[in-house]
Design an enzyme around this catalytic site. Structure first.
Site, PDB file in Angstrom:
ATOM      1  N   GLU A 153      13.154 -45.335 -17.927  1.00  0.00           N
ATOM      2  CA  GLU A 153      14.332 -45.064 -18.756  1.00  0.00           C
ATOM      3  C   GLU A 153      15.094 -46.325 -19.145  1.00  0.00           C
ATOM      4  OE1 GLU A 153      16.503 -42.163 -16.469  1.00  0.00           O
ATOM      5  OE2 GLU A 153      15.475 -40.511 -17.463  1.00  0.00           O
ATOM      6  N   GLU A 180      -0.114 -42.314   0.637  1.00  0.00           N
ATOM      7  CA  GLU A 180       1.134 -42.837   1.190  1.00  0.00           C
ATOM      8  C   GLU A 180       0.940 -43.396   2.589  1.00  0.00           C
ATOM      9  OE1 GLU A 180       4.095 -39.855   3.216  1.00  0.00           O
ATOM     10  OE2 GLU A 180       3.599 -39.086   1.233  1.00  0.00           O
TER      11      GLU A 180
END
Length: 297
Positions: free
Chosen positions: A80, A111
């Site tokens: 963004e 992960e």
């Protein structure tokens, strides 16, 4: 010690035995605790922002590392910044365990790989700032990234919801927003995720302000990628300068659609080329360019 995010919340033990409205109220009551937890870590967040400003001004970059919800929020924040602040590609980089595939669905074991985090951090240099996001404060992927970043000489930051995060020794700055047990035990996409979103919003927005990518509270580095944003550009120009829509459109056209030189042109009466040169000399800071050019006679 078990992270608070993994513990059962005594306030929501009966959540499956109440009505829809009561469930939503429980969720909302817990969400209301997040802002206070984030407010409490503003001193540490200040250190992280100031370190990021120093890194970027010194030619470095900002890297985010996370897995699962943490990684997805990091990707969202970095993505963004381009349309909002016209950030150069690669200045703020998000690394998500498992890559693009893991954005939409969980990828097994990624992960848990310290080596994966270290590999993704291979491009980090000593000029950079690295932010590791781990709600529980123990994610191996983030550990690998922080260790590699430390070895490269980068400044390291940990964002977590565990005040006793095992990864804390790997970070120069620890931002531990203590959001407590989740509504659903271990579901860190809830309060911990909300805290991470708030922290990333605050971190990146303040970084952009300090780098001169706003003027007052206006998005003067906005990139108009659609009709809504083009309309916003015109409104910003009109609001900042008092010029009418036709004058704003003409200034934008003359500035090749760039808001900053159009703004400085309208405020000072200087030709667009001179406005752009002043902005370049001021490293993009509108206030500095305005001071240099002065106001129209």
């Amino acid at each position: 010690m078990t992270s608070p995010t993994e513990q059962r919340n005594p306030r929501t033990l009966a959540i499956d035995a109440v009505g829809t409205s009561e469930i939503l109220q429980m969720l909302n009551n817990e969400d209301a605790r997040v802002a206070g937890a984030v407010s409490a870590v503003i001193p540490e967040l200040t250190k992280a922002v100031d370190a990021a400003v120093e890194a970027v001004r010194g030619g470095g970059r900002v890297h985010y590392f996370g897995a699962g919800t943490s990684g997805r929020l990091a990707v969202l924040d970095a993505a963004e910044l381009l349309p909002t602040f016209h950030v150069p590609d690669g200045l703020v980089v998000a690394h998500h365990a498992g890559g693009m595939e893991a954005l939409l669905r969980a990828v097994e074991n990624v992960e848990d790989s310290e080596d994966g985090g270290a590999a993704d951090a291979a491009a980090v240099t000593g000029q950079d700032l690295v932010v590791g996001l781990a709600a529980s404060g123990s994610t191996p992927y983030v550990a690998g990234a922080l260790k590699a970043a430390r070895a490269a000489g980068a400044t390291t930051v940990l964002v977590t919801s565990n005040p006793d995060a095992p990864l804390a020794p790997l970070a120069d700055v620890v931002i531990a927003a203590d959001t407590g047990p989740e509504v659903i035990a271990g579901s860190t996409r809830l309060k911990a995720g909300t805290a991470q979103k708030m922290i990333l919003n605050a971190f990146s927005t303040t970084l952009m302000i300090k780098l001169g990518r706003t003027w007052s509270n206006l998005m003067v580095d906005l990139v108009a990628t659609n009709a809504k944003l083009r309309g916003r550009m015109l409104r910003i120009l009109a609001e900042a300068t008092g010029a009418d829509e036709a004058a704003c459109e003409a200034a934008l056209a003359e500035a090749d659609g760039e808001l900053k030189p159009a703004l400085v042109h309208l405020l000072t009466g200087s030709p667009v080329a001179q406005a752009r040169a002043a902005l370049d000399a001021a490293h993009g800071r509108v206030a500095t360019a305005l001071a240099e050019l002065g106001t129209p006679a």
